[in-house]
Design a protein around this motif. Structure first.
Motif, PDB file in Angstrom:
ATOM      1  N   ARG A 134      23.647  51.358  39.959  1.00 27.33           N
ATOM      2  CA  ARG A 134      24.254  52.407  39.139  1.00 27.33           C
ATOM      3  C   ARG A 134      25.754  52.511  39.361  1.00 27.33           C
ATOM      4  O   ARG A 134      26.432  53.264  38.652  1.00 27.33           O
ATOM      5  CB  ARG A 134      23.598  53.744  39.449  1.00 27.33           C
ATOM      6  CG  ARG A 134      22.121  53.803  39.062  1.00 27.33           C
ATOM      7  CD  ARG A 134      21.545  55.181  39.354  1.00 27.33           C
ATOM      8  NE  ARG A 134      20.142  55.258  38.962  1.00 27.33           N
ATOM      9  CZ  ARG A 134      19.375  56.343  39.111  1.00 27.33           C
ATOM     10  NH1 ARG A 134      19.900  57.441  39.666  1.00 27.33           N
ATOM     11  NH2 ARG A 134      18.115  56.327  38.744  1.00 27.33           N
ATOM     12  N   ARG A 135      26.253  51.779  40.338  1.00 30.21           N
ATOM     13  CA  ARG A 135      27.677  51.868  40.660  1.00 30.21           C
ATOM     14  C   ARG A 135      28.507  51.208  39.571  1.00 30.21           C
ATOM     15  O   ARG A 135      28.250  50.078  39.164  1.00 30.21           O
ATOM     16  CB  ARG A 135      27.953  51.172  41.994  1.00 30.21           C
ATOM     17  CG  ARG A 135      29.406  51.277  42.452  1.00 30.21           C
ATOM     18  CD  ARG A 135      29.616  50.486  43.722  1.00 30.21           C
ATOM     19  NE  ARG A 135      29.384  49.061  43.498  1.00 30.21           N
ATOM     20  CZ  ARG A 135      29.428  48.144  44.461  1.00 30.21           C
ATOM     21  NH1 ARG A 135      29.646  48.518  45.703  1.00 30.21           N
ATOM     22  NH2 ARG A 135      29.228  46.865  44.178  1.00 30.21           N
ATOM     23  N   ARG A 136      29.502  51.894  39.076  1.00 33.09           N
ATOM     24  CA  ARG A 136      30.409  51.371  38.065  1.00 33.09           C
ATOM     25  C   ARG A 136      31.792  51.196  38.674  1.00 33.09           C
ATOM     26  O   ARG A 136      32.219  51.956  39.530  1.00 33.09           O
ATOM     27  CB  ARG A 136      30.501  52.305  36.857  1.00 33.09           C
ATOM     28  CG  ARG A 136      29.167  52.707  36.269  1.00 33.09           C
ATOM     29  CD  ARG A 136      28.381  51.506  35.768  1.00 33.09           C
ATOM     30  NE  ARG A 136      29.080  50.805  34.703  1.00 33.09           N
ATOM     31  CZ  ARG A 136      28.556  49.772  34.045  1.00 33.09           C
ATOM     32  NH1 ARG A 136      27.353  49.315  34.363  1.00 33.09           N
ATOM     33  NH2 ARG A 136      29.235  49.195  33.075  1.00 33.09           N
ATOM     34  N   VAL A 137      32.503  50.158  38.217  1.00 32.30           N
ATOM     35  CA  VAL A 137      33.840  49.858  38.716  1.00 32.30           C
ATOM     36  C   VAL A 137      34.836  50.135  37.606  1.00 32.30           C
ATOM     37  O   VAL A 137      34.837  49.434  36.582  1.00 32.30           O
ATOM     38  CB  VAL A 137      33.952  48.395  39.178  1.00 32.30           C
ATOM     39  CG1 VAL A 137      35.358  48.112  39.705  1.00 32.30           C
ATOM     40  CG2 VAL A 137      32.903  48.096  40.241  1.00 32.30           C
ATOM     41  N   PRO A 138      35.691  51.162  37.743  1.00 34.53           N
ATOM     42  CA  PRO A 138      36.644  51.470  36.667  1.00 34.53           C
ATOM     43  C   PRO A 138      37.745  50.418  36.572  1.00 34.53           C
ATOM     44  O   PRO A 138      38.140  49.818  37.563  1.00 34.53           O
ATOM     45  CB  PRO A 138      37.217  52.827  37.092  1.00 34.53           C
ATOM     46  CG  PRO A 138      37.060  52.852  38.584  1.00 34.53           C
ATOM     47  CD  PRO A 138      35.807  52.104  38.875  1.00 34.53           C
ATOM     48  N   GLY A 139      38.228  50.218  35.335  1.00 37.78           N
ATOM     49  CA  GLY A 139      39.341  49.294  35.126  1.00 37.78           C
ATOM     50  C   GLY A 139      38.919  47.851  35.285  1.00 37.78           C
ATOM     51  O   GLY A 139      37.746  47.494  35.210  1.00 37.78           O
ATOM     52  N   GLY A 140      39.905  46.984  35.520  1.00 36.17           N
ATOM     53  CA  GLY A 140      39.624  45.569  35.713  1.00 36.17           C
ATOM     54  C   GLY A 140      39.594  44.795  34.416  1.00 36.17           C
ATOM     55  O   GLY A 140      39.607  45.365  33.321  1.00 36.17           O
ATOM     56  N   LEU A 141      39.554  43.476  34.543  1.00 38.01           N
ATOM     57  CA  LEU A 141      39.534  42.592  33.387  1.00 38.01           C
ATOM     58  C   LEU A 141      38.113  42.068  33.170  1.00 38.01           C
ATOM     59  O   LEU A 141      37.344  41.921  34.123  1.00 38.01           O
ATOM     60  CB  LEU A 141      40.489  41.417  33.605  1.00 38.01           C
ATOM     61  CG  LEU A 141      41.969  41.788  33.773  1.00 38.01           C
ATOM     62  CD1 LEU A 141      42.784  40.539  34.112  1.00 38.01           C
ATOM     63  CD2 LEU A 141      42.502  42.436  32.501  1.00 38.01           C
ATOM     64  N   PRO A 142      37.756  41.774  31.926  1.00 38.68           N
ATOM     65  CA  PRO A 142      36.400  41.272  31.671  1.00 38.68           C
ATOM     66  C   PRO A 142      36.197  39.871  32.248  1.00 38.68           C
ATOM     67  O   PRO A 142      37.102  39.040  32.236  1.00 38.68           O
ATOM     68  CB  PRO A 142      36.308  41.263  30.140  1.00 38.68           C
ATOM     69  CG  PRO A 142      37.727  41.148  29.684  1.00 38.68           C
ATOM     70  CD  PRO A 142      38.541  41.918  30.686  1.00 38.68           C
ATOM     71  N   ALA A 143      34.995  39.631  32.773  1.00 38.63           N
ATOM     72  CA  ALA A 143      34.636  38.324  33.320  1.00 38.63           C
ATOM     73  C   ALA A 143      33.143  38.120  33.116  1.00 38.63           C
ATOM     74  O   ALA A 143      32.404  39.076  32.854  1.00 38.63           O
ATOM     75  CB  ALA A 143      34.991  38.237  34.800  1.00 38.63           C
ATOM     76  N   ARG A 144      32.715  36.895  33.216  1.00 31.48           N
ATOM     77  CA  ARG A 144      31.304  36.578  33.037  1.00 31.48           C
ATOM     78  C   ARG A 144      30.800  35.817  34.265  1.00 31.48           C
ATOM     79  O   ARG A 144      31.409  34.851  34.712  1.00 31.48           O
ATOM     80  CB  ARG A 144      31.103  35.740  31.784  1.00 31.48           C
ATOM     81  CG  ARG A 144      29.660  35.272  31.573  1.00 31.48           C
ATOM     82  CD  ARG A 144      29.491  34.636  30.216  1.00 31.48           C
ATOM     83  NE  ARG A 144      29.670  35.609  29.144  1.00 31.48           N
ATOM     84  CZ  ARG A 144      29.634  35.296  27.855  1.00 31.48           C
ATOM     85  NH1 ARG A 144      29.436  34.038  27.494  1.00 31.48           N
ATOM     86  NH2 ARG A 144      29.806  36.221  26.939  1.00 31.48           N
ATOM     87  N   LEU A 145      29.668  36.274  34.794  1.00 31.48           N
ATOM     88  CA  LEU A 145      29.028  35.604  35.916  1.00 31.48           C
ATOM     89  C   LEU A 145      28.005  34.614  35.354  1.00 31.48           C
ATOM     90  O   LEU A 145      27.076  34.997  34.636  1.00 31.48           O
ATOM     91  CB  LEU A 145      28.327  36.627  36.821  1.00 31.48           C
ATOM     92  CG  LEU A 145      27.530  36.060  37.998  1.00 31.48           C
ATOM     93  CD1 LEU A 145      28.449  35.371  38.992  1.00 31.48           C
ATOM     94  CD2 LEU A 145      26.731  37.173  38.683  1.00 31.48           C
ATOM     95  N   VAL A 146      28.163  33.333  35.668  1.00 32.75           N
ATOM     96  CA  VAL A 146      27.278  32.285  35.159  1.00 32.75           C
ATOM     97  C   VAL A 146      26.597  31.610  36.338  1.00 32.75           C
ATOM     98  O   VAL A 146      27.264  31.079  37.233  1.00 32.75           O
ATOM     99  CB  VAL A 146      28.061  31.240  34.337  1.00 32.75           C
ATOM    100  CG1 VAL A 146      27.120  30.158  33.824  1.00 32.75           C
ATOM    101  CG2 VAL A 146      28.787  31.913  33.188  1.00 32.75           C
ATOM    102  N   ARG A 147      25.270  31.622  36.345  1.00 37.15           N
ATOM    103  CA  ARG A 147      24.488  30.974  37.407  1.00 37.15           C
ATOM    104  C   ARG A 147      23.725  29.821  36.785  1.00 37.15           C
ATOM    105  O   ARG A 147      22.920  30.015  35.870  1.00 37.15           O
ATOM    106  CB  ARG A 147      23.513  31.976  38.037  1.00 37.15           C
ATOM    107  CG  ARG A 147      22.691  31.420  39.192  1.00 37.15           C
ATOM    108  CD  ARG A 147      21.973  32.572  39.892  1.00 37.15           C
ATOM    109  NE  ARG A 147      21.189  32.100  41.017  1.00 37.15           N
ATOM    110  CZ  ARG A 147      19.861  32.099  41.051  1.00 37.15           C
ATOM    111  NH1 ARG A 147      19.181  32.547  40.007  1.00 37.15           N
ATOM    112  NH2 ARG A 147      19.210  31.668  42.111  1.00 37.15           N
TER     113      ARG A 147
END
Length: 415
Positions: free
Chosen positions: A325-338
């Motif tokens: 449920r933890r949200r991180v404010p701000g930052g740039l969009p990224a994609r995690l690829v496994r």
């Protein structure tokens, strides 16, 4: 000339020999547990007795196996051979429908199925009268329970001839349905002998063997070659280079890491020692100490964390993203690829690069192929992405021997 006899050794006797010669030596290393040759032989004997007494399996019957690499999978192989049955291992990544085809085409009389594959078991139920789960399952008494109930029993080794089938070795089915290549006791014994004489001379129980691919295919034959000489086997599908400690005066050139919950770290690094010689391997945090503070760039997951969890396909605990449920404010969009095993890495990475995304990462490949220069061969090589542009992906790579190479990945590299 007519041979006096075509009688050959039952392949299951490899295990019997080791249990007599090296009873207390490790046979299988799985996680934090070792199983000795004597213990493995006792478990195989109990399982073989269960197959004959509880399921009516006899010489020439086929036994299908749907399982990721594990100790129980090897036990099914030796149990089948001890009673003269034919081992029919499947690629565990097959779909339920594809596996049902194997069940029908092989004429299997029984099936061992990992508890994580309930849909596969259901698809095969129409073709196979007996399905034995590996792991706790609603299907009934599992593999380990059968062994416990029959422990202490040891049916005699079945007599076999040179051309008696031992293994239905199914093809991948790229041009149609998979087809079974019939491997016999005599043929496999010849392959094992040839490998020991020509490819691995001097192999003894002082060596060790890492299983780095599904036992249902070539890795199973290579594992049998090691077992023939009493070599302990680590039943996982990964390999680590030996160059893990930097030593005093070393300079880290590049590194990447995954940081998981509880401080778990998986890091690949490229460094030069005090003499300027390049090395690469896993950076272990407990023995890696920086001489001065350094800046690093990192990305934090938004709404998830990394957690080390068991992975059925590899036998290792691997990092996975777990929602929170933890949200991180701000930052740039990224994609995690496994990316999963048996995929071609480069086209996937290229697709990301074409849309202007920067790619970071680490992992392992089935040998590293470079656009120019010699490849780095091996069943598993570790890589670290060192940079990129829109058309190329430079990496550093290390093999099991510690050989380090750098270059741009070619168009085909298999995970």
């Amino acid at each position: 000339m007519t041979p006096v006899s075509d009688r050959v050794m039952n392949l299951g006797h490899f295990l019997t020999q080791n249990a007599r010669r090296l009873p207390d030596a490790p046979a299988l290393i799985h996680g934090d547990h070792d199983t000795t040759w004597a213990r493995l032989q006792a478990r195989v004997g109990a399982l073989a007795h269960a197959l004959t007494q509880d399921y009516g399996i006899t010489k020439g019957d086929r036994v299908l196996v749907q399982s990721a690499n594990c100790m129980q999978m090897l036990e099914t192989m030796f149990a089948c051979w001890r009673i003269g049955a034919i081992w029919v291992p499947a690629n565990f990544r097959l779909s339920p429908d594809d596996l049902a085809y194997l069940a029908h085409s092989s004429g299997a009389k029984a099936m061992f199925c990992g508890a994580q594959f309930p849909d596969h078991a259901a698809a095969c139920a129409l073709h196979i009268p007996a399905i034995i789960p590996i792991g706790v399952s609603p299907l009934g008494s599992d593999h380990d329970a059968l062994i416990a109930r029959h422990m202490g029993r040891m049916p005699p080794e079945a007599s076999v001839a040179r051309d008696d089938p031992a293994w239905f070795f199914y093809t991948s089915g790229t041009t149609g349905h998979p087809k079974a290549a019939v491997l016999t006791h005599g043929q496999i014994a010849f392959v094992v002998t040839t490998h020991l004489c020509d490819l691995m001379p001097g192999t003894t129980e002082q060596d060790a063997s890492l299983v780095m691919a599904p036992l249902s295919h070539g890795a199973g034959i290579h594992a049998l070659t090691q077992i023939a000489r009493g070599v302990p086997t680590d039943g996982r599908v990964a390999v680590y280079s030996d160059t893990r400690t930097l030593g005093p005066g070393a300079r880290i050139i590049g590194a990447g890491l995954h940081l998981g919950q509880g401080g778990d770290i998986h890091a690949h690094g490229l460094w030069a020692d005090a003499a300027g010689v390049l090395h690469m391997g896993h950076l272990r945090p407990e023995v890696t100490h920086l001489s001065r503070d350094a800046w690093i760039t990192g990305w934090q997951l938004d709404g998830a964390i990394f957690r080390r969890l068991p992975d059925a396909a590899t036998g290792f605990a691997l990092f996975r993203s777990v929602p929170t449920r933890r949200r991180v404010p701000g930052g740039l969009p990224a994609r995690l690829v496994r990316l999963r095993p048996n995929l071609d890495l480069v086209p996937m990475i290229a697709a990301l690069m074409q849309v202007g995304k920067r790619v970071h990462g680490l992992g392992s490949l089935v040998g590293t192929q470079f656009a120019t220069g010699a490849p780095l061969p091996g069943p598993a090589t570790e890589i670290l992405i060192m940079g990129q542009d829109r058309t190329s992906l430079p990496v550093a790579s290390v093999g099991r021997s510690g050989t380090v190479r750098q270059g741009v990945l070619s168009r085909q590299n298999m995970i």
